[in-house]
Design a protein around this motif. Structure first.
Motif, PDB file in Angstrom:
ATOM      1  N   ALA A  43     -10.474 -10.987  -7.381  1.00 42.61           N
ATOM      2  CA  ALA A  43     -10.147  -9.636  -7.833  1.00 42.61           C
ATOM      3  C   ALA A  43      -8.743  -9.566  -8.412  1.00 42.61           C
ATOM      4  N   VAL A  44      -7.779 -10.192  -7.749  1.00 40.93           N
ATOM      5  CA  VAL A  44      -6.399 -10.168  -8.231  1.00 40.93           C
ATOM      6  C   VAL A  44      -6.273 -10.971  -9.528  1.00 40.93           C
ATOM      7  N   GLY A  45      -6.962 -12.096  -9.608  1.00 38.48           N
ATOM      8  CA  GLY A  45      -6.950 -12.868 -10.847  1.00 38.48           C
ATOM      9  C   GLY A  45      -7.564 -12.092 -12.001  1.00 38.48           C
ATOM     10  N   PHE A  46      -8.582 -11.292 -11.702  1.00 38.99           N
ATOM     11  CA  PHE A  46      -9.259 -10.501 -12.733  1.00 38.99           C
ATOM     12  C   PHE A  46      -8.323  -9.443 -13.318  1.00 38.99           C
ATOM     13  N   VAL A  47      -7.662  -8.670 -12.455  1.00 38.71           N
ATOM     14  CA  VAL A  47      -6.781  -7.614 -12.964  1.00 38.71           C
ATOM     15  C   VAL A  47      -5.508  -8.195 -13.591  1.00 38.71           C
ATOM     16  N   SER A  48      -5.191  -9.453 -13.293  1.00 38.40           N
ATOM     17  CA  SER A  48      -4.015 -10.093 -13.895  1.00 38.40           C
ATOM     18  C   SER A  48      -4.215 -10.358 -15.390  1.00 38.40           C
ATOM     19  N   ARG A  49      -5.455 -10.268 -15.851  1.00 37.82           N
ATOM     20  CA  ARG A  49      -5.736 -10.545 -17.257  1.00 37.82           C
ATOM     21  C   ARG A  49      -5.293  -9.414 -18.188  1.00 37.82           C
ATOM     22  N   PHE A  50      -4.927  -8.280 -17.614  1.00 34.31           N
ATOM     23  CA  PHE A  50      -4.630  -7.106 -18.441  1.00 34.31           C
ATOM     24  C   PHE A  50      -3.162  -6.691 -18.340  1.00 34.31           C
ATOM     25  N   MET A  51      -2.287  -7.632 -18.057  1.00 31.97           N
ATOM     26  CA  MET A  51      -0.860  -7.345 -17.902  1.00 31.97           C
ATOM     27  C   MET A  51      -0.223  -6.822 -19.202  1.00 31.97           C
TER      28      MET A  51
ATOM     29  N   VAL B 278       0.833  -1.203   0.000  1.00 30.03           N
ATOM     30  CA  VAL B 278       0.000   0.000   0.000  1.00 30.03           C
ATOM     31  C   VAL B 278       0.870   1.256   0.000  1.00 30.03           C
ATOM     32  N   GLU B 279       1.913   1.262   0.808  1.00 29.54           N
ATOM     33  CA  GLU B 279       2.799   2.428   0.884  1.00 29.54           C
ATOM     34  C   GLU B 279       3.554   2.635  -0.431  1.00 29.54           C
ATOM     35  N   SER B 280       3.993   1.552  -1.052  1.00 28.16           N
ATOM     36  CA  SER B 280       4.736   1.677  -2.314  1.00 28.16           C
ATOM     37  C   SER B 280       3.861   2.201  -3.446  1.00 28.16           C
ATOM     38  N   ALA B 281       2.549   1.999  -3.312  1.00 24.68           N
ATOM     39  CA  ALA B 281       1.615   2.500  -4.325  1.00 24.68           C
ATOM     40  C   ALA B 281       1.181   3.935  -4.041  1.00 24.68           C
ATOM     41  N   GLY B 282       1.670   4.517  -2.934  1.00 28.34           N
ATOM     42  CA  GLY B 282       1.319   5.886  -2.587  1.00 28.34           C
ATOM     43  C   GLY B 282      -0.074   6.035  -2.019  1.00 28.34           C
ATOM     44  N   LEU B 283      -0.594   4.971  -1.383  1.00 31.11           N
ATOM     45  CA  LEU B 283      -1.961   4.990  -0.865  1.00 31.11           C
ATOM     46  C   LEU B 283      -1.992   4.811   0.654  1.00 31.11           C
ATOM     47  N   LYS B 284      -0.968   5.268   1.325  1.00 33.27           N
ATOM     48  CA  LYS B 284      -0.859   5.074   2.769  1.00 33.27           C
ATOM     49  C   LYS B 284      -2.031   5.693   3.528  1.00 33.27           C
ATOM     50  N   ASP B 285      -2.463   6.904   3.140  1.00 35.83           N
ATOM     51  CA  ASP B 285      -3.533   7.607   3.842  1.00 35.83           C
ATOM     52  C   ASP B 285      -4.829   7.618   3.039  1.00 35.83           C
ATOM     53  N   CYS B 286      -5.054   6.570   2.236  1.00 33.70           N
ATOM     54  CA  CYS B 286      -6.247   6.520   1.391  1.00 33.70           C
ATOM     55  C   CYS B 286      -7.485   6.174   2.197  1.00 33.70           C
TER      56      CYS B 286
ATOM     57  N   GLU C 228       4.962  -0.723 -13.763  1.00 37.95           N
ATOM     58  CA  GLU C 228       4.380  -0.424 -12.457  1.00 37.95           C
ATOM     59  C   GLU C 228       3.124  -1.248 -12.216  1.00 37.95           C
ATOM     60  N   TYR C 229       2.312  -1.385 -13.256  1.00 37.85           N
ATOM     61  CA  TYR C 229       1.091  -2.186 -13.139  1.00 37.85           C
ATOM     62  C   TYR C 229       1.425  -3.631 -12.790  1.00 37.85           C
ATOM     63  N   ARG C 230       2.393  -4.201 -13.491  1.00 34.78           N
ATOM     64  CA  ARG C 230       2.770  -5.595 -13.247  1.00 34.78           C
ATOM     65  C   ARG C 230       3.392  -5.767 -11.867  1.00 34.78           C
ATOM     66  N   ARG C 231       4.121  -4.763 -11.416  1.00 31.65           N
ATOM     67  CA  ARG C 231       4.733  -4.843 -10.088  1.00 31.65           C
ATOM     68  C   ARG C 231       3.660  -4.894  -9.005  1.00 31.65           C
ATOM     69  N   LEU C 232       2.655  -4.045  -9.127  1.00 30.16           N
ATOM     70  CA  LEU C 232       1.583  -4.018  -8.131  1.00 30.16           C
ATOM     71  C   LEU C 232       0.764  -5.308  -8.155  1.00 30.16           C
ATOM     72  N   VAL C 233       0.420  -5.771  -9.338  1.00 35.47           N
ATOM     73  CA  VAL C 233      -0.384  -6.993  -9.451  1.00 35.47           C
ATOM     74  C   VAL C 233       0.418  -8.197  -8.964  1.00 35.47           C
ATOM     75  N   GLY C 234       1.711  -8.237  -9.291  1.00 37.97           N
ATOM     76  CA  GLY C 234       2.551  -9.335  -8.817  1.00 37.97           C
ATOM     77  C   GLY C 234       2.643  -9.369  -7.305  1.00 37.97           C
ATOM     78  N   SER C 235       2.744  -8.187  -6.690  1.00 38.34           N
ATOM     79  CA  SER C 235       2.781  -8.115  -5.226  1.00 38.34           C
ATOM     80  C   SER C 235       1.469  -8.604  -4.622  1.00 38.34           C
ATOM     81  N   LEU C 236       0.354  -8.229  -5.256  1.00 39.36           N
ATOM     82  CA  LEU C 236      -0.952  -8.657  -4.756  1.00 39.36           C
ATOM     83  C   LEU C 236      -1.141 -10.164  -4.911  1.00 39.36           C
ATOM     84  N   ARG C 237      -0.585 -10.728  -5.965  1.00 40.94           N
ATOM     85  CA  ARG C 237      -0.724 -12.173  -6.167  1.00 40.94           C
ATOM     86  C   ARG C 237      -0.055 -12.944  -5.026  1.00 40.94           C
TER      87      ARG C 237
ATOM     88  N   ALA D 123      -8.920  -0.248 -11.113  1.00 43.53           N
ATOM     89  CA  ALA D 123      -9.356  -1.494 -10.475  1.00 43.53           C
ATOM     90  C   ALA D 123      -8.298  -2.010  -9.510  1.00 43.53           C
ATOM     91  N   VAL D 124      -7.017  -1.893  -9.884  1.00 48.59           N
ATOM     92  CA  VAL D 124      -5.932  -2.327  -9.002  1.00 48.59           C
ATOM     93  C   VAL D 124      -5.895  -1.474  -7.738  1.00 48.59           C
TER      94      VAL D 124
END
Length: 291
Positions: free
Chosen positions: A89-97, A34-42, A68-77, A107-108
């Motif tokens: 949800a993670v499997g769904f967004v993995s379809r658009f790598m 979450v912090e690496s995505a810049g969403l710490k205080d979201c 960046e997209y692949r890095r975030l999705v890979g971390s979520l996986r 969505a991510v």
């Protein structure tokens, strides 16, 4: 060799062991994502996906940084290892790598906002004194992928009340009906269940017992139990008739369960807040005290 005591941390997975059982979660790892995505205080979300969300690979939205997209999705996986509530949800967004766009990134970030509000969630495995049984749940949607029109299979396996295996995966074939989609999902669940039963049998040194498989489609159950259910099913690939042999030899007992009680529903589609939180609790996701 050094005795370091009970396992407490392994590859980002935090382990708490006590008299009542073992708890697994990835709170610190989730916080880093979450912090690496810049969403710490979201502002946190109640669900990982907007209900009935549909996205396509052919999105006309502006492209985003694919790395960046692949890095975030890979971390979520990797987070899915202790978070079955994120599997679909993670499997769904993995379809658009291949070519992610702003729609896909939104969505991510929705998933990350949900993670930000549920960092303390994980799985708890109770100590059971009685002999344990494998119970599986199998479900599918129908043509949920708008690009390929393939369905999504979801399966859960419990060892008594403890969730030990889960999967949300797009099917390899295009199903022509909900019956066929459920039948394919049940077959995939049967293969996983047989493997788990044999593994448990080897660990305990006993002959594995029959697996209970819960399916919410009466037509799929009828097809599995009756080889001549209907001529329109002759096109189904032979590999998906494996479940028939399992039922005949007694290694699996398949039974009907209502859609309202189908726990694997959380792995096949984006649900509303009330239904999602209800199923999340039923599959064993709990808040784990970090202290």
């Amino acid at each position: 060799m050094s005795d370091l005591g009970l396992l407490s941390f392994y590859l980002g997975i935090e382990v708490k062991q006590g008299d009542d059982g073992i708890s697994l979660n990835q709170g610190r790892y989730a916080q880093r994502i979450v912090e690496s995505a810049g969403l710490k205080d979201c502002n946190p979300c109640a669900t990982p996906m907007e209900e009935r969300l549909k996205l396509s690979r052919d999105s006309t939205a502006p492209p985003v940084d694919a790395t960046e997209y692949r890095r975030l999705v890979g971390s979520l996986r990797y987070l899915v290892h202790t978070r079955p509530d994120l599997a679909f949800a993670v499997g769904f967004v993995s379809r658009f790598m291949e070519r992610p766009t702003e729609e896909h990134m939104v969505a991510v970030k929705r998933i990350l906002r949900y993670v930000a509000g549920t960092m303390e969630y994980g799985l708890h495995y109770k100590r059971e004194k009685e002999e344990q049984r494998l119970i599986g749940y199998s479900d599918s949607d129908l043509a949920g992928d708008i690009d390929t029109r393939r369905s999504t299979s979801g399966m859960l396996f419990f060892l008594d009340s403890s969730l030990v295996s889960w999967q949300s995966i797009k099917q390899r074939v295009v199903a022509l009906s909900s019956c066929e989609a459920e039948y394919v999902a049940a077959t995939n669940a049967a293969t996983q269940g047989i493997w788990l039963a044999r593994l448990l049998g080897e660990l305990l040194g006993k002959q594995p017992k029959a697996i209970e498989l819960k399916v919410d489609s009466k037509s799929a159950l009828a097809l599995a139990k009756n080889p001549v259910f209907h001529e329109r099913n002759k096109h189904i690939d032979l590999q998906y008739h494996f479940i028939r042999d399992c039922l005949e030899e007694g290694s699996i007992n398949a039974s009907f369960i209502t859609t309202m009680d189908q726990l694997a529903d959380i792995l096949t589609k984006a649900l509303g807040r009330v239904k999602f939180q209800e199923l999340r609790a039923k599959i064993g996701m709990v808040q784990i005290n970090q202290n």
